[in-house]
Design a protein around this motif. Structure first.
Motif, PDB file in Angstrom:
ATOM      1  N   ILE A  34      55.407  17.022 -71.252  1.00 20.73           N
ATOM      2  CA  ILE A  34      56.295  17.647 -70.260  1.00 20.73           C
ATOM      3  C   ILE A  34      55.961  19.135 -70.114  1.00 20.73           C
ATOM      4  N   ALA A  35      55.705  19.811 -71.255  1.00 18.87           N
ATOM      5  CA  ALA A  35      55.387  21.249 -71.201  1.00 18.87           C
ATOM      6  C   ALA A  35      54.084  21.496 -70.431  1.00 18.87           C
ATOM      7  N   ALA A  36      53.148  20.573 -70.541  1.00 16.47           N
ATOM      8  CA  ALA A  36      51.853  20.747 -69.871  1.00 16.47           C
ATOM      9  C   ALA A  36      51.918  20.358 -68.391  1.00 16.47           C
ATOM     10  N   SER A  37      53.028  19.745 -67.963  1.00 15.82           N
ATOM     11  CA  SER A  37      53.165  19.293 -66.583  1.00 15.82           C
ATOM     12  C   SER A  37      53.880  20.371 -65.771  1.00 15.82           C
ATOM     13  N   PHE A  38      53.529  20.484 -64.505  1.00 11.31           N
ATOM     14  CA  PHE A  38      54.197  21.465 -63.652  1.00 11.31           C
ATOM     15  C   PHE A  38      55.350  20.761 -62.934  1.00 11.31           C
ATOM     16  N   ILE A  39      56.575  21.105 -63.345  1.00 15.42           N
ATOM     17  CA  ILE A  39      57.777  20.440 -62.817  1.00 15.42           C
ATOM     18  C   ILE A  39      58.591  21.501 -62.089  1.00 15.42           C
ATOM     19  N   ASP A  40      58.778  21.327 -60.791  1.00 18.12           N
ATOM     20  CA  ASP A  40      59.365  22.413 -60.004  1.00 18.12           C
ATOM     21  C   ASP A  40      59.927  21.834 -58.710  1.00 18.12           C
ATOM     22  N   ILE A  41      60.595  22.690 -57.941  1.00 21.11           N
ATOM     23  CA  ILE A  41      61.125  22.304 -56.633  1.00 21.11           C
ATOM     24  C   ILE A  41      60.463  23.212 -55.591  1.00 21.11           C
ATOM     25  N   PRO A  42      59.603  22.645 -54.740  1.00 22.96           N
ATOM     26  CA  PRO A  42      58.703  23.462 -53.912  1.00 22.96           C
ATOM     27  C   PRO A  42      59.373  24.303 -52.831  1.00 22.96           C
ATOM     28  N   GLN A  88      64.420  16.458 -54.918  1.00 21.18           N
ATOM     29  CA  GLN A  88      63.434  17.411 -54.384  1.00 21.18           C
ATOM     30  C   GLN A  88      62.401  17.844 -55.426  1.00 21.18           C
ATOM     31  N   ILE A  89      62.504  17.298 -56.637  1.00 23.30           N
ATOM     32  CA  ILE A  89      61.564  17.694 -57.693  1.00 23.30           C
ATOM     33  C   ILE A  89      60.160  17.186 -57.388  1.00 23.30           C
ATOM     34  N   PHE A  90      59.173  18.059 -57.630  1.00 24.82           N
ATOM     35  CA  PHE A  90      57.768  17.645 -57.622  1.00 24.82           C
ATOM     36  C   PHE A  90      57.279  17.687 -59.069  1.00 24.82           C
ATOM     37  N   ILE A  91      56.430  16.719 -59.437  1.00 26.36           N
ATOM     38  CA  ILE A  91      55.757  16.760 -60.740  1.00 26.36           C
ATOM     39  C   ILE A  91      54.267  16.898 -60.464  1.00 26.36           C
ATOM     40  N   ASN A  92      53.659  17.942 -61.026  1.00 25.74           N
ATOM     41  CA  ASN A  92      52.234  18.215 -60.771  1.00 25.74           C
ATOM     42  C   ASN A  92      51.908  18.156 -59.283  1.00 25.74           C
ATOM     43  N   ASP A  93      52.773  18.807 -58.512  1.00 27.07           N
ATOM     44  CA  ASP A  93      52.617  18.973 -57.069  1.00 27.07           C
ATOM     45  C   ASP A  93      52.688  17.675 -56.262  1.00 27.07           C
ATOM     46  N   ARG A 132      53.934  30.036 -58.748  1.00 31.17           N
ATOM     47  CA  ARG A 132      54.371  29.501 -60.048  1.00 31.17           C
ATOM     48  C   ARG A 132      53.395  28.429 -60.535  1.00 31.17           C
ATOM     49  N   MET A 133      52.885  27.628 -59.592  1.00 27.18           N
ATOM     50  CA  MET A 133      51.938  26.582 -59.967  1.00 27.18           C
ATOM     51  C   MET A 133      50.643  27.187 -60.519  1.00 27.18           C
ATOM     52  N   VAL A 134      50.136  28.232 -59.855  1.00 29.17           N
ATOM     53  CA  VAL A 134      48.911  28.897 -60.317  1.00 29.17           C
ATOM     54  C   VAL A 134      49.130  29.482 -61.722  1.00 29.17           C
TER      55      VAL A 134
END
Length: 340
Positions: free
Chosen positions: A54-62, A119-124, A329-331
């Motif tokens: 989970i820590a290595a995954s990018f979890i965010d709301i674009p 609305q969550i994206f996981i790894n874009d 944030r993704m970069v």
């Protein structure tokens, strides 16, 4: 304090590396010491592997410029940060008993409402949430060796004047789940009313009215009367947490991040079929039968069938929402994990 003078990115301050992730609490909710067993060691390894993924995954709301969600709960406004420390999941057992609770806690996605979760994206990639239908009710039916089909909270044709059918269903669901978690009726009814804001019909229901609602539920589910006011919920949580552990393990071994919200699971939208198959397999392994699952889309009532076309339209509607701050944030996230 030193924090305000030092300039750092939130991620540079990581909570204690060796912090315990398998927690046993007593009746008063204090953490207690325990001796490790092969089972607690195995659970710990699994949670640590899950947390690492989970820590290595990018979890965010674009769509979020500022990575903070503001939401109203019962008249209180809470601010939930979705960046910062990598979320750390812990598995928490209750009342000094390894057979009680055991659910996974810790991700910010557990604290936001379903509209935001969708609305969550996981790894874009856009995600879909899949849940078990009427899980605790169906776990009891499985325990009884009975099969129940359909929606256990749908009590039509019984009518309650002044209460629209959709409200009746929502009230009954909340009431039944509250009653299964309580030791007696008065505390259940109190907790039920306390859970609603001042302007909600649920806040003002009398004990007599709540009795009528439960009686209506029992005409549809007579076998469940022994499970109300029985403090059963905390045992059912142990069962649902074992199902979740199974699902975490299945996907973590393949390096696929899954976000769990107790009995529902958020996954990359291309893997919905895989998720439903894993849920069927996990419930069969834990309770001896595959339990029904459904896809949750925003604004869709529970138990409604989601067609492939509806699913595709939902995913398409999520495609073009990336704001610049999200891309930054993704970069940053990628750079951090390249550096490690």
């Amino acid at each position: 304090g030193w924090c305000s003078q030092a300039k750092f990115e939130g991620e540079d301050v990581v909570r204690g590396e060796g912090e315990e992730v398998i927690i046993l609490k007593d009746d008063k909710n204090n953490q207690i010491e325990y001796e490790d067993t092969p089972e607690t060691n195995k659970m710990r390894e699994e949670v640590l592997a899950y947390n690492e993924l989970i820590a290595a995954s990018f979890i965010d709301i674009p769509s979020l410029q500022d990575p903070v969600i503001e939401q109203e709960d019962n008249g209180e406004t809470s601010m939930i940060r979705i960046d910062g420390d990598p979320p750390r999941t812990r598995r928490i057992f209750s009342r000094g008993d390894w057979q009680l609770d055991g659910r996974f806690y810790g991700g910010w996605w557990q604290r936001i409402n379903s509209g935001w979760r969708s609305q969550i994206f996981i790894n874009d990639a856009p995600t879909i949430e899949v849940d078990f239908q009427g899980l605790h009710i169906n776990l009891i039916y499985a325990e009884l060796g009975e099969v129940f089909t359909g929606d256990p909270y749908d009590i039509s044709p019984i009518k309650f004047p002044g209460y629209p059918p959709i409200l009746v269903r929502n009230l009954i669901k909340r009431l039944v789940l509250t009653a299964m978690n309580a030791k007696d009726k008065s505390s259940a009814y109190r907790a039920f009313r306390d859970g609603y804001p001042v302007d909600h019909a649920g806040k003002h229901m009398t004990n007599e009215k709540l009795d009528e609602f439960l009686a209506a539920f029992l005409t549809r589910n007579p076998k469940l009367s022994d499970y109300l006011f029985s403090d059963k919920g905390i045992q059912l949580m142990r069962t649902d947490s074992d199902i979740t552990a199974h699902i975490h393990r299945h996907f973590t071994e393949q390096g696929i991040p899954v976000l769990s919200v107790h009995d529902s699971y958020i996954i990359d939208c291309t893997r919905v079929g895989e998720m439903r198959a894993a849920m069927a397999k996990a419930s069969k392994a834990v309770v001896g039968r595959s339990l029904a699952t459904s896809i949750k889309l925003p604004d869709m009532p529970e138990y409604s069938e989601v067609s492939d076309q509806m699913l595709q339209e939902h995913i398409e509607s999520r495609k073009d929402v990336r704001c610049q701050a999200y891309l930054d944030r993704m970069v940053n996230h990628q750079a951090r994990f390249m550096a490690d």
